[in-house]
Design an enzyme around this catalytic site. Structure first.
Site, PDB file in Angstrom:
ATOM      1  CB  SER A 159      -0.982   0.057   1.238  1.00  0.00           C
ATOM      2  OG  SER A 159      -0.097  -0.138   2.567  1.00  0.00           O
ATOM      3  CB  THR A 196      -8.233  -4.417   1.302  1.00  0.00           C
ATOM      4  OG1 THR A 196      -7.981  -3.794   0.137  1.00  0.00           O
ATOM      5  CG2 THR A 196      -9.699  -4.263   1.640  1.00  0.00           C
ATOM      6  CB  THR A 203      -0.617   5.952   0.464  1.00  0.00           C
ATOM      7  OG1 THR A 203      -1.279   4.774   0.157  1.00  0.00           O
ATOM      8  CG2 THR A 203      -1.207   7.153  -0.466  1.00  0.00           C
ATOM      9  NE  ARG A 209      -8.372   7.248  -4.428  1.00  0.00           N
ATOM     10  CZ  ARG A 209      -7.904   6.719  -3.206  1.00  0.00           C
ATOM     11  NH1 ARG A 209      -6.548   6.699  -3.212  1.00  0.00           N
ATOM     12  NH2 ARG A 209      -8.425   6.712  -2.130  1.00  0.00           N
ATOM     13  CG  ASP A 258      -6.498  10.385   2.910  1.00  0.00           C
ATOM     14  OD1 ASP A 258      -6.016   9.685   2.313  1.00  0.00           O
ATOM     15  OD2 ASP A 258      -6.891  10.421   4.053  1.00  0.00           O
ATOM     16  CB  THR A 285      -4.479   5.073   7.500  1.00  0.00           C
ATOM     17  OG1 THR A 285      -5.151   4.421   8.617  1.00  0.00           O
ATOM     18  CG2 THR A 285      -3.022   5.415   7.781  1.00  0.00           C
ATOM     19  N   GLY A 286      -6.848   4.690   5.604  1.00  0.00           N
ATOM     20  CA  GLY A 286      -8.117   4.139   5.091  1.00  0.00           C
ATOM     21  C   GLY A 286      -8.646   5.044   4.044  1.00  0.00           C
TER      22      GLY A 286
END
Ligand code: GLY
Length: 308
Positions: A46, A162, A184, A194, A197, A217-218
């Site tokens: 990730s 994930t 990230t 894309r 954040d 995160t997320g």
């Protein structure tokens, strides 16, 4: 209180970051020292090298760094072909009159800075992308790939957690200065271009010496909508404790309507270095790493989990 706070994938960079902080290095150096090993670690799918690619099989990287002394910041988005987006983001902050570069412009700037180049698509991340295509896209569409409309397929792709999560570092150094950094590869198999954040200053990353810092995160789409990192620092400015600020920001996230598929974990410190980590709508345990003055070694801890 000197402190380094990072999330679980950031654990790879934690020993170096703590050593740098103990050696008296400034917060921005500690951030970079912590994040660069995560960016190079191919098993972290990730972040950086080995990160899952976009729908076209290209690894596009996002990063942001912010200096709490001055509120100066630098960010890069959808950067391809460079190993350390966090260092390029720092160069944006320190050498350009701008704060945010994306895509080809970011890559051009990285090259001008002699940033380290590299192929971030490892055999494993390529295999993961091919497997995803195999499992989700019918053969007649795959034979025409990528000359097909991609939007329908983006809807089936996986939210960042994930894949293990973005890496975030929050630091307060010996001089009392605070900084935040995030890096990230974003949402696995995302639509090309894309941005999550992480590079969006105020959404995934914010730092202000006077009040504290936050990083997320997320599912970045949610924290962009809620302006989460900036909101937390603002809540602390108007008197909330770090814990209250995080719960308020979590309430902001919970109040968002529709179009969410994943959770968010918020990492924050106040101006004294007091940490707080809360996870909203994540299932299972969410871990983070903390080293604060007085600890012999970094400690792995579990975030508070709030249901949606
Ligand atoms: N939080 C990372 C992303 O949404 O890309």
């Amino acid at each position: 209180m000197k402190i380094v706070l990072t999330n679980s994938v950031g654990g790879v960079g934690m020993p170096g970051a703590v050593a740098a902080l103990r050696a008296g290095r400034p917060a921005l150096d500690v951030i970079e020292t912590g994040i660069r090993p995560v960016e190079l670690e191919p098993t972290v799918n990730s972040v950086g090298r080995g990160g899952w690619p976009n729908l076209l099989g290209e690894v596009e990287l996002d990063a942001c760094i912010m200096d709490g002394r001055t509120l100066e910041t630098g960010a890069v988005g959808a950067l391809r072909g460079f190993l350390h987006p966090i260092s390029v983001a720092r160069k944006v902050m320190e050498t350009l009159p701008h704060v945010f570069l994306v895509g080809e412009g970011a890559a051009r700037f990285a090259a001008e800075c002699d940033a380290e180049t590299g192929d971030n698509l490892t055999a494993e991340s390529r295999a993961g992308w091919e497997k995803w295509l195999q499992e989700h896209v019918p053969e007649d569409v795959r034979t025409r790939w990528p000359d097909v409309p991609l939007a329908d397929w983006a809807r089936l792709t996986a939210v960042p957690e994930t894949a293990g999560g973005t890496t975030v570092f929050l630091v307060k150094d010996a001089a009392g200065d605070i900084a935040a950094g995030v890096s990230t590869s974003g949402w696995a198999f995302k639509y090309p271009g894309r941005l999550g954040d992480s590079p969006v200053i105020g959404a995934g990353c914010y730092a202000d010496n006077r009040y504290g810092a936050a990083a997320c995160t997320g599912m970045g789409e949610l924290t962009i909508r809620a302006g989460t990192a900036r909101a937390i620092v603002l809540y602390m400015k108007i008197g909330a404790t770090v814990q209250e600020a995080c719960h308020e920001a979590a309430a902001d996230l919970r109040s968002l309507r529709r179009r969410y598929r994943g959770g968010v974990t918020i990492h924050a410190i106040d101006r004294d270095g007091q940490p707080y980590v809360i996870s909203v709508r994540h299932e299972g345990e969410i871990k983070y790493w903390l080293w604060a003055e007085g600890m012999e070694t970094p400690e792995e801890k579990a975030a508070l989990i709030e249901s949606w």
